[in-house]
Design an enzyme around this catalytic site. Structure first.
Site, PDB file in Angstrom:
ATOM      1  N   HIS A   1      64.796  20.708  45.789  1.00 51.72           N
ATOM      2  CA  HIS A   1      63.809  20.462  46.301  1.00 51.72           C
ATOM      3  C   HIS A   1      63.923  19.539  47.561  1.00 51.72           C
ATOM      4  O   HIS A   1      64.411  18.617  47.402  1.00 51.72           O
ATOM      5  CB  HIS A   1      62.879  19.637  45.246  1.00 51.72           C
ATOM      6  CG  HIS A   1      61.454  19.469  45.571  1.00 51.72           C
ATOM      7  ND1 HIS A   1      61.149  18.519  46.717  1.00 51.72           N
ATOM      8  CD2 HIS A   1      60.099  19.789  45.128  1.00 51.72           C
ATOM      9  CE1 HIS A   1      59.866  18.428  46.417  1.00 51.72           C
ATOM     10  NE2 HIS A   1      59.179  19.362  45.562  1.00 51.72           N
TER      11      HIS A   1
ATOM     12  N   SER B   1      54.717  15.937  47.894  1.00 51.34           N
ATOM     13  CA  SER B   1      55.575  16.268  48.972  1.00 51.34           C
ATOM     14  C   SER B   1      54.605  16.607  50.185  1.00 51.34           C
ATOM     15  O   SER B   1      54.973  16.274  51.325  1.00 51.34           O
ATOM     16  CB  SER B   1      56.237  17.678  48.532  1.00 51.34           C
ATOM     17  OG  SER B   1      56.961  17.245  47.664  1.00 51.34           O
TER      18      SER B   1
ATOM     19  N   THR C   1      37.666  52.203  87.529  1.00 49.64           N
ATOM     20  CA  THR C   1      37.165  52.106  86.128  1.00 49.64           C
ATOM     21  C   THR C   1      37.738  53.539  85.621  1.00 49.64           C
ATOM     22  O   THR C   1      37.888  54.649  86.260  1.00 49.64           O
ATOM     23  CB  THR C   1      35.739  52.441  86.064  1.00 49.64           C
ATOM     24  OG1 THR C   1      35.131  53.388  86.774  1.00 49.64           O
ATOM     25  CG2 THR C   1      34.817  50.935  86.335  1.00 49.64           C
ATOM     26  N   HIS C   2      38.354  53.289  84.267  1.00 44.77           N
ATOM     27  CA  HIS C   2      38.895  54.457  83.634  1.00 44.77           C
ATOM     28  C   HIS C   2      40.197  54.811  84.426  1.00 44.77           C
ATOM     29  O   HIS C   2      40.794  56.171  84.312  1.00 44.77           O
ATOM     30  CB  HIS C   2      38.293  55.560  83.543  1.00 44.77           C
ATOM     31  CG  HIS C   2      36.714  55.474  83.022  1.00 44.77           C
ATOM     32  ND1 HIS C   2      36.555  55.677  81.632  1.00 44.77           N
ATOM     33  CD2 HIS C   2      35.533  55.127  83.430  1.00 44.77           C
ATOM     34  CE1 HIS C   2      35.206  55.261  81.252  1.00 44.77           C
ATOM     35  NE2 HIS C   2      34.710  55.072  82.416  1.00 44.77           N
TER      36      HIS C   2
ATOM     37  N   SER D   1      71.112  49.428  85.990  1.00 50.39           N
ATOM     38  CA  SER D   1      72.573  49.217  86.008  1.00 50.39           C
ATOM     39  C   SER D   1      72.998  50.613  86.648  1.00 50.39           C
ATOM     40  O   SER D   1      74.084  50.778  87.235  1.00 50.39           O
ATOM     41  CB  SER D   1      73.080  49.138  84.534  1.00 50.39           C
ATOM     42  OG  SER D   1      72.700  50.301  83.738  1.00 50.39           O
TER      43      SER D   1
ATOM     44  N   LYS E   1      66.046  50.726  92.334  1.00 49.93           N
ATOM     45  CA  LYS E   1      65.015  50.066  91.353  1.00 49.93           C
ATOM     46  C   LYS E   1      64.680  48.569  91.457  1.00 49.93           C
ATOM     47  O   LYS E   1      65.368  47.715  91.849  1.00 49.93           O
ATOM     48  CB  LYS E   1      65.415  50.406  89.900  1.00 49.93           C
ATOM     49  CG  LYS E   1      65.304  51.754  89.469  1.00 49.93           C
ATOM     50  CD  LYS E   1      64.248  52.940  89.916  1.00 49.93           C
ATOM     51  CE  LYS E   1      63.219  52.362  88.902  1.00 49.93           C
ATOM     52  NZ  LYS E   1      63.392  52.769  87.229  1.00 49.93           N
TER      53      LYS E   1
ATOM     54  N   ASN F   1      61.708  46.956  89.295  1.00 46.99           N
ATOM     55  CA  ASN F   1      60.917  47.192  87.969  1.00 46.99           C
ATOM     56  C   ASN F   1      60.215  45.933  87.681  1.00 46.99           C
ATOM     57  O   ASN F   1      60.614  44.762  88.164  1.00 46.99           O
ATOM     58  CB  ASN F   1      61.893  47.599  86.794  1.00 46.99           C
ATOM     59  CG  ASN F   1      62.710  48.616  87.366  1.00 46.99           C
ATOM     60  OD1 ASN F   1      62.348  49.629  87.801  1.00 46.99           O
ATOM     61  ND2 ASN F   1      63.641  48.852  86.387  1.00 46.99           N
TER      62      ASN F   1
ATOM     63  N   GLU G   1      56.561  43.258  81.869  1.00 45.30           N
ATOM     64  CA  GLU G   1      57.002  43.875  80.539  1.00 45.30           C
ATOM     65  C   GLU G   1      57.344  42.897  79.531  1.00 45.30           C
ATOM     66  O   GLU G   1      57.173  43.236  78.364  1.00 45.30           O
ATOM     67  CB  GLU G   1      57.794  45.040  81.012  1.00 45.30           C
ATOM     68  CG  GLU G   1      57.494  46.117  81.708  1.00 45.30           C
ATOM     69  CD  GLU G   1      58.466  47.125  82.361  1.00 45.30           C
ATOM     70  OE1 GLU G   1      58.102  48.262  82.799  1.00 45.30           O
ATOM     71  OE2 GLU G   1      59.768  46.877  82.182  1.00 45.30           O
TER      72      GLU G   1
ATOM     73  N   GLU H   1      56.179  29.640  57.428  1.00 40.53           N
ATOM     74  CA  GLU H   1      55.609  28.642  58.229  1.00 40.53           C
ATOM     75  C   GLU H   1      56.865  28.169  58.927  1.00 40.53           C
ATOM     76  O   GLU H   1      57.058  27.749  60.044  1.00 40.53           O
ATOM     77  CB  GLU H   1      54.720  27.661  57.705  1.00 40.53           C
ATOM     78  CG  GLU H   1      53.476  28.153  57.621  1.00 40.53           C
ATOM     79  CD  GLU H   1      52.360  27.052  57.235  1.00 40.53           C
ATOM     80  OE1 GLU H   1      51.232  27.174  57.004  1.00 40.53           O
ATOM     81  OE2 GLU H   1      53.037  26.008  56.556  1.00 40.53           O
TER      82      GLU H   1
END
Length: 435
Positions: free
Chosen positions: A68, A94, A140-141, A263, A268, A270, A275, A309
């Site tokens: 404990h 506690s 839109t879309h 690599s 590139k 990116n 991301e 937690e």
């Protein structure tokens, strides 16, 4: 938290040493409260506060026997005290110590997150003001609609982060509380004045009614707000990722000297920051359901919430603050390709004037909406199929039947799409100042 995403200020708050020091702070404040109530002699109170010290190694040795951690903690403290040690943990359970200390650590962490969100808001507002009159094709879309203000995108995000701050403030008020109410939460072995004193000393609110634990709806609300904030972060990150695509290239993340994008492919560049933020946002949102599950404790308490937690709360603060700060830097260093934006607008051969023309004719004539709409739509289809100029297609197909030449010419002005932008800014910013 893995080192890559660790936030130094959060580590200082949530490391084991500081956690135990916070437990000691709570224990000492309880002793002070009892002393002020005349229960603990002032001399004993002074000795406890002066002589109590943390020996983590010794605590772990005791815990091997007690199984404990709080019992081990109090016994470790007692080993450095004389007869006054009997006052340690008087009337407490506690979780009076653990929950109050944890809420105190949350409160400290919340300040850091608040400051990070403030910085993000400021950066978004700066970009909004810089780009108020910069045109970009709205979509839109994912399909071109009409030109709009690039600044409005940043202002929209600024306003959304502000709403997240308002939710965060409410969650802070509910979670930043002291809980010193005893084993069943009924103060049978305590006095309410002890809790009031501790809360005031720690600059916390008071858990107005608890059981043996602070009720986890408070934590669930905070975590759900974090999940919501994460959705905003990812929404912005996705937009940046979309704009950086090779066929779009309207906005791109900054690319530092010496930075590498691949690599194997030296050419590139990116959207790695965006991301990264998307990935962390997904991670943060996974804990939302866990927050709700932790509210489902048996009777006056169980410890089914405790294990997760210990891991989740520090990780959440590391992750969300890291993501907010990385997005702030990404926004700050964005390359905004105004030339490309205008090229994309021009590539549409004026087809985006379909609604302004439709609206004008409906307002100024007696033609039915259906008749005008069908005429304009047929012209847009011809424009798209044959890659012609929309204005010329309208003239060829007899637009003069619906509109006089002078009004027709005036409608082809890209500033039309910015005509109310200033009013929008004033509405948002005037409201901001009034608050």
């Amino acid at each position: 938290m893995v080192n890559r995403y660790e936030v130094a200020a959060i580590d200082k708050i949530w490391n084991e040493k500081n956690k135990l020091e916070t437990w000691l702070l709570v224990e000492n404040k309880v002793v002070e409260a009892w002393s002020k109530l005349g229960v603990i002699p002032a001399a004993d109170c002074e000795k406890i506060i002066k002589k109590s010290k943390i020996d983590h190694k010794r605590m772990l040795e005791i815990e091997k026997e007690t199984k404990h951690d709080v019992v081990a903690f109090t016994r470790m403290l007692s080993e450095n005290l004389g007869s006054e040690k009997k006052w340690i943990h008087l009337g407490l359970t506690s979780t009076d110590v653990v929950d109050t200390a944890q809420n105190y650590l949350i409160a400290q962490s919340n300040i850091i997150l608040k400051n990070s969100l403030d910085n993000l808001q400021n950066e978004l507002l700066s970009k909004a003001l810089e780009n108020k009159e910069v045109l970009i094709m709205g979509r839109t879309h994912g399909i071109y609609g009409e030109p709009t203000s690039l600044g409005l995108k940043f202002l929209l995000w600024f306003e959304e982060v502000k709403r997240q701050q308002e939710r965060f403030l409410l969650a802070r008020q509910q979670i930043e509380v002291a809980k010193i109410s005893g084993s069943m939460g009924n103060y049978a072995n305590l006095e309410l004045e002890v809790e009031t004193f501790v809360a005031k000393e720690l600059k916390l609110g008071i858990d107005s009614l608890s059981t043996q634990v602070t009720q986890r709806d408070r934590h669930a609300f905070l975590i759900s707000v974090f999940g919501n904030i994460a959705s905003t972060l990812e929404k912005i990150a996705i937009e940046i990722r979309s704009f950086q695509r090779s066929e779009v290239q309207e906005m791109m993340e900054g690319f530092a000297k010496g930075q590498k994008g691949s690599s194997s492919m030296p050419h590139k560049k990116n959207p790695i920051s965006s991301e990264n933020i998307s990935g962390l946002a997904r991670y943060i949102r996974t804990f939302v359901s866990m927050g709700f599950e932790n509210n489902l404790l048996w009777h006056e308490r169980d410890i089914s919430h405790s294990s997760n937690e210990r891991i989740v709360l520090p990780d959440l603060f590391h992750s969300i603050i890291y993501a907010v700060e990385r997005l702030t830097e990404t926004i700050k260093n964005l390359f905004i390709n105004k030339k490309r934006m205008q090229e994309n607008i021009d590539s549409q051969n004026n087809i985006f004037y379909s609604q302004p023309i439709l609206t004008h004719i409906i307002k100024e004539t007696n033609f039915s909406r259906e008749q005008v709409y069908d005429f304009i739509q047929n012209c847009t289809l011809e424009t798209q199929e044959k890659q012609l100029n929309f204005k010329e297609v309208l003239i060829k197909n007899g637009v003069e039947k619906y509109i006089n030449n002078l009004d027709f010419e005036k409608l082809f002005d890209q500033n039309y799409f910015l005509r109310n932008v200033q009013k929008i800014y004033e509405r948002i910013l005037n409201h901001e100042r009034s608050n």
